[in-house]
Every structure is written in structure tokens, then in C-alpha cells.
Design a protein around this motif. Structure first.
Motif, PDB file in Angstrom:
ATOM      1  N   GLU A 687      -1.538 -12.868  -3.820  1.00 45.15           N
ATOM      2  CA  GLU A 687      -0.747 -12.103  -2.836  1.00 45.15           C
ATOM      3  C   GLU A 687       0.333 -11.268  -3.513  1.00 45.15           C
ATOM      4  O   GLU A 687       0.499 -10.090  -3.230  1.00 45.15           O
ATOM      5  CB  GLU A 687      -0.080 -13.048  -1.821  1.00 45.15           C
ATOM      6  CG  GLU A 687      -1.043 -13.697  -0.839  1.00 45.15           C
ATOM      7  CD  GLU A 687      -2.007 -12.711  -0.208  1.00 45.15           C
ATOM      8  OE1 GLU A 687      -1.536 -11.673   0.291  1.00 45.15           O
ATOM      9  OE2 GLU A 687      -3.236 -12.959  -0.245  1.00 45.15           O
ATOM     10  N   LYS A 688       1.059 -11.910  -4.435  1.00 41.22           N
ATOM     11  CA  LYS A 688       2.151 -11.234  -5.129  1.00 41.22           C
ATOM     12  C   LYS A 688       1.578 -10.088  -5.978  1.00 41.22           C
ATOM     13  O   LYS A 688       2.107  -8.983  -6.007  1.00 41.22           O
ATOM     14  CB  LYS A 688       2.863 -12.262  -6.016  1.00 41.22           C
ATOM     15  CG  LYS A 688       4.040 -11.724  -6.755  1.00 41.22           C
ATOM     16  CD  LYS A 688       4.890 -12.878  -7.305  1.00 41.22           C
ATOM     17  CE  LYS A 688       5.968 -12.371  -8.225  1.00 41.22           C
ATOM     18  NZ  LYS A 688       5.523 -12.209  -9.595  1.00 41.22           N
ATOM     19  N   PHE A 689       0.467 -10.406  -6.618  1.00 38.65           N
ATOM     20  CA  PHE A 689      -0.187  -9.397  -7.453  1.00 38.65           C
ATOM     21  C   PHE A 689      -0.538  -8.157  -6.627  1.00 38.65           C
ATOM     22  O   PHE A 689      -0.283  -7.030  -7.031  1.00 38.65           O
ATOM     23  CB  PHE A 689      -1.453  -9.984  -8.091  1.00 38.65           C
ATOM     24  CG  PHE A 689      -2.302  -8.942  -8.762  1.00 38.65           C
ATOM     25  CD1 PHE A 689      -2.009  -8.489 -10.040  1.00 38.65           C
ATOM     26  CD2 PHE A 689      -3.387  -8.373  -8.095  1.00 38.65           C
ATOM     27  CE1 PHE A 689      -2.781  -7.506 -10.651  1.00 38.65           C
ATOM     28  CE2 PHE A 689      -4.161  -7.387  -8.689  1.00 38.65           C
ATOM     29  CZ  PHE A 689      -3.852  -6.951  -9.970  1.00 38.65           C
ATOM     30  N   LYS A 690      -1.107  -8.410  -5.450  1.00 32.84           N
ATOM     31  CA  LYS A 690      -1.550  -7.293  -4.604  1.00 32.84           C
ATOM     32  C   LYS A 690      -0.398  -6.348  -4.302  1.00 32.84           C
ATOM     33  O   LYS A 690      -0.520  -5.137  -4.423  1.00 32.84           O
ATOM     34  CB  LYS A 690      -2.100  -7.831  -3.270  1.00 32.84           C
ATOM     35  CG  LYS A 690      -3.455  -8.456  -3.345  1.00 32.84           C
ATOM     36  CD  LYS A 690      -3.807  -8.932  -1.933  1.00 32.84           C
ATOM     37  CE  LYS A 690      -4.963  -9.886  -1.913  1.00 32.84           C
ATOM     38  NZ  LYS A 690      -5.067 -10.595  -0.634  1.00 32.84           N
ATOM     39  N   GLU A 691       0.730  -6.938  -3.889  1.00 32.88           N
ATOM     40  CA  GLU A 691       1.871  -6.088  -3.515  1.00 32.88           C
ATOM     41  C   GLU A 691       2.379  -5.297  -4.717  1.00 32.88           C
ATOM     42  O   GLU A 691       2.683  -4.110  -4.617  1.00 32.88           O
ATOM     43  CB  GLU A 691       3.003  -6.943  -2.915  1.00 32.88           C
ATOM     44  CG  GLU A 691       2.771  -7.336  -1.466  1.00 32.88           C
ATOM     45  CD  GLU A 691       2.340  -6.178  -0.559  1.00 32.88           C
ATOM     46  OE1 GLU A 691       2.984  -5.110  -0.613  1.00 32.88           O
ATOM     47  OE2 GLU A 691       1.350  -6.339   0.197  1.00 32.88           O
ATOM     48  N   GLU A 692       2.434  -5.975  -5.881  1.00 31.14           N
ATOM     49  CA  GLU A 692       2.946  -5.274  -7.076  1.00 31.14           C
ATOM     50  C   GLU A 692       1.990  -4.172  -7.515  1.00 31.14           C
ATOM     51  O   GLU A 692       2.401  -3.100  -7.940  1.00 31.14           O
ATOM     52  CB  GLU A 692       3.161  -6.265  -8.224  1.00 31.14           C
ATOM     53  CG  GLU A 692       4.416  -7.075  -8.041  1.00 31.14           C
ATOM     54  CD  GLU A 692       4.643  -8.070  -9.177  1.00 31.14           C
ATOM     55  OE1 GLU A 692       4.068  -7.869 -10.275  1.00 31.14           O
ATOM     56  OE2 GLU A 692       5.364  -9.048  -8.946  1.00 31.14           O
ATOM     57  N   PHE A 693       0.704  -4.474  -7.402  1.00 31.57           N
ATOM     58  CA  PHE A 693      -0.298  -3.481  -7.798  1.00 31.57           C
ATOM     59  C   PHE A 693      -0.222  -2.278  -6.857  1.00 31.57           C
ATOM     60  O   PHE A 693      -0.271  -1.127  -7.274  1.00 31.57           O
ATOM     61  CB  PHE A 693      -1.690  -4.127  -7.769  1.00 31.57           C
ATOM     62  CG  PHE A 693      -2.785  -3.273  -8.363  1.00 31.57           C
ATOM     63  CD1 PHE A 693      -2.558  -2.491  -9.494  1.00 31.57           C
ATOM     64  CD2 PHE A 693      -4.061  -3.260  -7.796  1.00 31.57           C
ATOM     65  CE1 PHE A 693      -3.577  -1.708 -10.052  1.00 31.57           C
ATOM     66  CE2 PHE A 693      -5.081  -2.489  -8.344  1.00 31.57           C
ATOM     67  CZ  PHE A 693      -4.837  -1.711  -9.469  1.00 31.57           C
ATOM     68  N   LYS A 694      -0.045  -2.569  -5.572  1.00 32.08           N
ATOM     69  CA  LYS A 694       0.068  -1.483  -4.588  1.00 32.08           C
ATOM     70  C   LYS A 694       1.261  -0.576  -4.920  1.00 32.08           C
ATOM     71  O   LYS A 694       1.145   0.655  -4.933  1.00 32.08           O
ATOM     72  CB  LYS A 694       0.229  -2.069  -3.175  1.00 32.08           C
ATOM     73  CG  LYS A 694       0.390  -1.017  -2.108  1.00 32.08           C
ATOM     74  CD  LYS A 694       0.695  -1.634  -0.746  1.00 32.08           C
ATOM     75  CE  LYS A 694       1.392  -0.611   0.124  1.00 32.08           C
ATOM     76  NZ  LYS A 694       1.941  -1.163   1.338  1.00 32.08           N
ATOM     77  N   THR A 695       2.392  -1.200  -5.207  1.00 26.23           N
ATOM     78  CA  THR A 695       3.580  -0.408  -5.543  1.00 26.23           C
ATOM     79  C   THR A 695       3.306   0.451  -6.774  1.00 26.23           C
ATOM     80  O   THR A 695       3.690   1.623  -6.832  1.00 26.23           O
ATOM     81  CB  THR A 695       4.781  -1.344  -5.834  1.00 26.23           C
ATOM     82  OG1 THR A 695       4.875  -2.252  -4.741  1.00 26.23           O
ATOM     83  CG2 THR A 695       6.066  -0.595  -6.006  1.00 26.23           C
ATOM     84  N   ALA A 696       2.612  -0.132  -7.751  1.00 29.02           N
ATOM     85  CA  ALA A 696       2.325   0.610  -8.987  1.00 29.02           C
ATOM     86  C   ALA A 696       1.408   1.810  -8.709  1.00 29.02           C
ATOM     87  O   ALA A 696       1.598   2.893  -9.263  1.00 29.02           O
ATOM     88  CB  ALA A 696       1.682  -0.321 -10.012  1.00 29.02           C
TER      89      ALA A 696
END
Ligand code: HDE
Length: 713
Positions: A687-696
Motif C-alpha cells: 500500500e505504502k509503495f503504491k502511494e509513493e510510486f504514484k507520487t513519483a
């Protein structure tokens, strides 16, 4: 049944039998009619002669500029009636009206078959089929132009097009003739700064701004005029490609922007722009340190904000490129009541050129009868006949005034919706000259440069190095450096260094600039409104909060982790992005738990340059990817082009491999999630990865990586 008959007549592809153009069914189309089996072809083979004759005449002249373009249909609607104070144009004031539009985006310099991603201005021409007649907003993706007066346009275009002796280079300004001309044309310096900026490399037609460029007038119900500049603001924000990328795409997919536009619409992702206006009261005409009628100047948004008034949605692809996009005929003189021209000499010249050019392209004054050009409003006049006339005018009256036709059609008054030219007072002695307010060529070029982020400045410098580095004449290079000293001395020094010219130690005066007049004006106009920075000019300040329509490459071989992959695909799709599975070969890839996924593209049919981001899922497939040079190249290139890279579980090992360059590691050799590289070593915690990847991904590019020039690409 009747509509079938109609379709048959119009050749919509549903016909059963092949016919001649006269509707005669043809029994054989593979061999011409011969005397015996090897004799001469018989003159009476009407099918052969007609087929060849038509083929020989399939082409019409391409546009002299903007030859390469792509079109789409859609609609426009204003948000409210707040523009009633300024204009009587119904499509700009009545929120209940949805106005059909056709837009053609284009490059300027290249021929019809040239690559999309070249460094160039983009045309942004919109035909509004309004209830009051057609209005064409024939704009560009840059708000200024090279020259102030249309009389120079043929010279400009000759200089930038391929050189006449050998017709090289294609679709590029990087040659002697162009820079020779520009080095003698100080008024072009503002536009040159735009053309050498990243604005000239749009990621998508859906991700660039549009501008009407000239100051126009809006006219309200009382006949009162207000100056206006038109703006298109992309809903997805403004994003560009990088130089290394555009050159590779030009070979890899020369149709990149065309394909992108087409696919967006086919996939149900409408292309949307907000229409904005900058409004200036007539009594404020002289409030600025530039002339509103000078098309080499902007009105900084910080001085006159852009009021957003409506939205355009492009949601339908043309069905036939030639019939619609190629035959679309735009003209700044296609105008409706409520809008009017100004005395901008560039605009005035265009009012002649666009009609004239249609005669050359269509060979007929009847181009407005072609479906894409036909107004939705009623057309009624006494213009008749001509090549390829389609309308069958009924009745016996083709003149005005008449009594026999009941006096119709007759002119409409202002209150009947008649177009009445604005009562502009003009006086003066006939002369070939310009007003002093046009003479400052450098202040806004400097404003543009000073408003860019450091990375944008760096790209602009690199563009100067590329363009001028391709110029053979050292004299022209020298002259250009002198010109740049007038914009920014430090920039001029850096340009000089890269192209083998001695660094200037001060501003060098150039021919064609009236320095005295500029000085005098700066004193006279010292109290007028001005800015020295305009944040709106930097693309770095654009929208970066979503990943809609971004293409995410996913590297997959046999042995991938199904759970991770599916979860990420779901997530990306939910966010409106487009995941694409890339493998070594086509067909189905098998996961570690014997599930399957289909390969969309292979390393042969695609390349990193056409994606916005990269994701590497975990699984034992990583062992294969590490061995695969194309995958390694794909990752390094994505890194070099500053795009978001995400990896999960074993995928992280691939990024840590010694063949992948540039990624930041901590002392223990673990990846520090930074600079748009996002990783997580387990499948849990996705979940955390998804949000960070989206921001990137939403950031579009992570420019700090550009410093790592040792990463191969
Ligand atoms: Fe054009 N321009 N232009 N231009 N222009 C044409 O018209 C011209 C200028 C622009 O998608 C031509 O049908 C002159 C400014 C677009 O079909 C031609 C001058 C701006 C398109 C012509 C200019 C534009 C054209 C070629 C100097 C931005 C493509 C084929 C005064 C505001 C429209 C054609 C399409 C096309 C003449 C300068 C935009 C020859 C004389 C400034 C978007 O008529």
C-alpha cells in the motif's frame, strides 16, 4: 433500408460489390484488359483508366507550413454567463450551449510525413461550429511569434525549411540558413527562447498549453470592445519529453504524438483543455511596457490573470484522415459576432494568407462545403458555382438586391446578429514603419529566461549548443552569441563556450535594434505595469497531482510474482494509468504459481522512450531479466530520462545489480528511495509503495538525475 442505400453511395465500407465511380459492378480488378494474355492494354478498359486516373490525382498540396498534423472532434461549453459583459458571442456566454469543435494539432516545419517529436512550435487550431457561424482560433502552443509583421513570413519560412539546394535538414531549425536569418532578426529573440525551451518537446498534445497569440477584441451587446488574449490550459498539466528521448522516438515511433492523441480518444480518455481569457479594458491599452498589438509579447499572467471560462473536450477521432484532418481549412478571418480583430500587423497579414492558401490546396473556392469545414449555422448568400460545387442552389435568384426573391437573403442588423466591424478610429500617414512600442525585443526574452527553473535553463542552453553547433558558419554563430548578450550575458557566455566562440565580456549591440528609442521608452514608461519574474512561464509549476493516462512499462518474464503484478496493475488502472507488459517474446508469461499474463510488447516492438514510468515486480523472473541486455538497457535509459522507477520484492535486486547505474544506495548497499526510485523489499506493505510510486510518476520527471551523466542511454 434507406440509410443503407445512402451508405452505399458514400462508400462507408459496408458495400458488397466493387464498382467503378459510376456505380458499375466490376468483375475483375487484378489484370488489365489485354489483347490476348501478353498483348498491349486495350484503350477501352474503362475500369483500368478510371482507377489509375483517380490514383494519379489523390494528393492535394500539403500545407506550406503546419503540414504535419492530427485532428480530433469534440465540444466546448462555457461554465457560466459571466462573459456577457464582454461579448455577444453566444458560444462564450450561454452555458446551455454545447458547441461542436474540430481541433488540428501540428508541427510547423516538417513535411507531411515528418516525425512528430522534433523541436518545433506546435499548431493548435480550433474550429468552433457555433450557432452564429464558424469561429477559428488558429493558435500555437507558444504565446508569441518570431516576427512582428506578416510581410516577413515568407523569409522566415524559407529560412527555417530545408535548404533549397539539397532539401536538408528535415523538420529542423538546426542549420545555417535559419540561424543566419535569426541573427539578423532581433525581434525573434523572445520566440527563440520559447522554441529552445522544453515547450517545443510536448509529451502529448493533451499536455501542452495553447494560445491565440494575437490580442483580439471581444464586443458586447452594446458594441463596447475589450481586448482579449485566448489561452488553452491542459487539464493534465504541461509536460515535456527530454531531448535524447525525442530524437530516439523520432526513429522509433515517428507518429508518437499522433498515436498518443488517437489512442487516448479510442481508449475513452477525452483530451481536455480549459479556455482562459486575459481581458484588458480599452482604456488600459497603454498601461503596459509593451504594445498589446505586438505578437512578440505576452501579457504576463501576473499582470492580467487568466480567467477560465469554459472547457473543451475532444472525444471523437476522425474516420478518414484525408477527408477530415487533411481537408480542414482554418482561417483567422473565420470570426463571429462578439469577437473582432485588432491592428496587430501579423494578424492583419494572416487574414489575407489563409484564404489564399486554401485556393492553392483545394483548387476551388468551394472548400467550405467539405464536411469538416461546413458551418452548422445556416449558410445563405448569392455566391455560386466554381470547381466541385456541392450545393444545389434552388430558385432563380442569385443577386441582391432583389424583389423577385422577396428581397432575401438580406443583410442582418447588429441586433439581428449581423457582424459589424468594430468602429476603430484610425489615422496617420501611409508608411512602412512600426510604432516605438514594438522596438524593445529583449526585455520579455529575458523575462522568459529568468522565470525558468534551473533545469529548464540547462535544457535551453543545451538546445542552443545543439542548434548553433550544427551551424557551419562561424560568423553566424558569432552573431548569435552577440544577440544573446542582449538577453542574458551569462547565457551568452555559456552558449559561446559550447560552440567554440570566444566568450563575450559584455553586451554587444546588434544591427536592427534602436537602442536609443528603447532607452527613451524605458524612461517614458517607467511608471507602467511590469514584472521581472513570471512563475506561470515555468513548466515546473504545472499540475503534478495525478497519473491519469501515464503509460507504465512493466518488465515480466516467466516466474514473476502474480500477486504483486495483479495488485499493481489494478492500482495503476484505478488511478487512470496504462500498464503495459513487456517481455522478451510475445505470448503468455507464466508466474511462479502457474498463472499467466499476456505480453503486450517485446523489446523489439517497443522501447523505454515511449513510457512515462517503469515497474519491476518480484519473482524468480528477475534472474532472467538480469541476464537480458535489452532489459538492462531499458532500465538504465528510463533512469537517464528521469522517469519514475518502481520495484517490489525480488525486483529490487535487479535495480541493485551492478549493471544498473545511478541508483542511490546506502552504506549497506540498500536502495535509498530517492530521486523517483521507489522500492519495497517485501510483498507486504504494498500500500505504502503504491502511494509513493504514484507520487513519483505524477512528478513526471526527476531532473536531479540528469547530473548523473555516466548512466548509459
Ligand atoms: Fe499560420 N499559416 N501564418 N500562423 N498557421 C498557415 O494556412 C501565416 C501564424 C497557424 O491546422 C497556412 O491552411 C502567415 C501565427 C496554424 O490547418 C498559411 C503568418 C500563428 C496553422 C499560414 C502566420 C499561426 C497555420 C498554411 C504570418 C499562431 C495550421 C496552411 C503573419 C497564432 C492550421 C494553411 C491547420 C497555417 C500563414 C503566422 C498558426 C500559409 C502569413 C502567428 C496553427 O496560410
Amino acid at each position: 433500408m434507406e440509410s443503407n442505400a445512402e451508405e452505399k453511395k458514400t462508400g462507408n465500407g459496408n458495400e458488397e460489390f466493387l464498382t467503378t465511380n459510376q456505380g458499375v459492378r466490376v468483375d475483375h480488378t487484378d489484370d488489365s484488359l489485354k489483347a490476348g494474355t501478353s498483348g498491349p492494354v486495350a484503350m477501352e478498359d474503362f475500369h483500368f483508366r478510371e482507377k489509375l486516373m483517380h490514383f494519379d490525382h489523390e494528393r492535394i498540396p500539403e500545407r506550406v507550413v503546419h503540414a504535419r498534423g492530427s485532428g480530433a472532434y469534440g465540444h466546448f461549453r462555457v461554465f457560466d454567463n459571466s462573459m456577457v459583459r464582454y461579448t455577444k458571442a453566444k458560444f462564450l456566454t450561454d452555458p446551455s450551449l454545447s458547441t461542436d469543435v474540430f481541433v488540428r494539432f501540428s508541427t510547423v516545419v516538417g513535411f507531411r510525413g515528418s516525425a512528430d517529436t522534433v523541436r518545433d512550435v506546435r499548431g493548435f487550431a480550433t474550429k468552433f461550429y457555433t450557432v452564429d457561424g464558424n469561429f477559428d482560433l488558429v493558435g500555437n502552443n507558444m504565446p508569441v511569434f518570431f516576427i512582428q509583421d506578416a510581410i516577413k513570413f515568407p523569409d522566415l519560412v524559407h529560412a527555417i525549411k530545408p535548404e533549397p539546394a539539397h532539401e536538408m535538414p528535415q523538420a529542423s531549425a538546426a542549420h545555417d540558413n535559419f540561424w543566419d536569418f535569426i541573427s539578423m532578426m532581433p525581434e525573434s529573440m523572445h520566440m527563440i527562447m520559447w522554441v529552445l525551451s522544453d515547450r517545443a518537446l510536448p509529451r502529448s498534445y493533451a499536455m501542452m498549453e495553447g494560445f491565440g497569440v494575437h490580442t483580439f477584441r471581444l464586443i458586447n451587446d452594446e458594441g463596447k470592445a475589450t481586448f482579449v488574449k485566448f489561452h488553452w490550459k491542459p487539464i493534465l498539466g504541461m509536460h515535456s519529453l527530454v531531448w535524447d528521448e525525442v530524437q530516439k522516438i523520432a526513429g522509433f515511433d515517428p507518429d508518437f504524438n499522433r498515436r498518443d492523441l488517437w489512442e487516448r480518444i479510442e481508449e475513452g480518455n477525452p483530451v481536455e483543455f480549459d479556455l482562459g481569457v486575459q481581458l484588458v479594458d480599452e482604456d488600459q491599452e497603454h498601461a503596459f511596457t509593451f504594445d498589446l498589438l505586438d505578437a512578440t509579447k505576452i501579457i504576463p499572467e501576473e499582470l492580467v490573470p487568466v480567467k477560465i471560462i469554459g472547457r473543451m473536450t475532444l472525444d471523437r477521432n476522425p474516420e478518414n484522415f484525408f477527408a477530415e484532418t487533411e481537408q480542414a481549412a482554418f482561417h483567422p478571418g473565420h470570426i463571429v459576432p462578439g469577437i473582432d480583430f485588432t491592428n496587430d500587423p501579423l494578424l492583419q497579414g494572416r487574414l489575407f494568407s489563409y484564404l489564399d492558401t486554401q485556393i492553392n490546396r483545394f483548387g476551388s473556392a468551394n472548400f467550405s462545403e467539405v464536411p469538416v469545414n461546413r458551418p452548422r449555422a445556416v449558410v445563405a448568400n448569392n455566391q455560386r458555382d466554381g470547381f466541385m460545387r456541392q450545393t444545389v442552389n434552388k430558385g432563380n435568384i442569385n443577386y441582391f438586391p432583389n424583389t423577385l426573391g422577396g428581397g432575401n437573403p438580406h443583410p442582418a442588423s447588429f441586433s439581428d446578429g449581423g457582424f459589424i466591424h468594430h468602429r476603430d478610429r484610425v489615422e496617420g500617414v501611409v508608411s512602412r514603419s512600426r510604432t516605438p512600442g514594438f522596438k524593445d525585443f529583449f526585455t520579455q526574452a529575458a523575462l522568459f529566461y529568468n522565470s525558468l527553473a534551473p533545469v529548464e535553463k540547462k535544457h535551453l542552453l543545451a538546445a542552443f549548443h545543439f542548434e548553433l553547433g550544427k551551424v557551419n558558419s562561424m560568423e553566424v554563430r558569432q552573431n548569435m552569441v552577440a544577440m544573446i548578450t542582449n538577453v542574458d550575458l551569462d547565457l551568452a557566455k555559456q552558449v559561446a563556450k559550447g560552440i567554440g566562440i570566444g566568450e563575450p565580456d559584455g553586451m554587444i549591440k546588434v544591427k536592427g535594434v534602436d537602442y536609443e528609442a528603447i532607452e527613451q521608452l524605458s524612461v517614458e514608461w517607467k511608471d507602467r505595469k511590469k514584472v521581472t519574474q513570471s512563475p506561470a512561464l515555468s513548466m515546473e509549476n504545472t499540475i503534478k497531482d495525478n497519473i491519469r493516462t501515464r503509460k507504465v512499462a512493466i518488465l515480466v518474464e516467466d516466474g514473476y510474482n502474480q500477486t504483486e503484478l495483479l495488485e499493481m496493475i489494478d492500482f495503476l488502472k484505478q488511478e487512470g494509468a496504462k500498464p503495459v507488459i513487456i517481455s522478451k517474446i510475445h505470448g503468455m508469461r507464466k508466474s511462479s504459481d502457474n498463472n499467466e499474463i499476456k505480453t503486450d510488447k517485446t523489446y523489439i516492438t517497443t522501447a523505454s522512450v515511449v513510457y512515462d514510468a517503469l515497474y519491476i515486480p518480484g519473482g524468480s523472473h528477475i534472474e532472467k531479466l538480469i541476464q537480458h541486455g535489452n532489459a538492462i538497457h531499458f532500465i538504465n535509459e528510463t533512469f537517464r530520462h528521469c522517469k519514475a522507477i518502481g520495484a517490489t520484492s525480488e525486483g529490487v535486486n535487479l535495480l541493485r545489480s551492478s549493471q544498473i547505474k545511478g541508483i542511490n544506495l546506502d552504506e549497506s548497499g540498500n536502495i535509498t528511495n530517492s530521486e523517483g526510485v521507489v522500492t519495497i523489499s517485501e510483498t507486504s506493505g504494498l500500500e505504502k509503495f503504491k502511494e509513493e510510486f504514484k507520487t513519483a510518476i505524477a512528478m513526471h520527471r526527476h531532473w536531479v538525475r540528469e547530473e548523473k551523466e555516466n548512466v548509459p542511454a
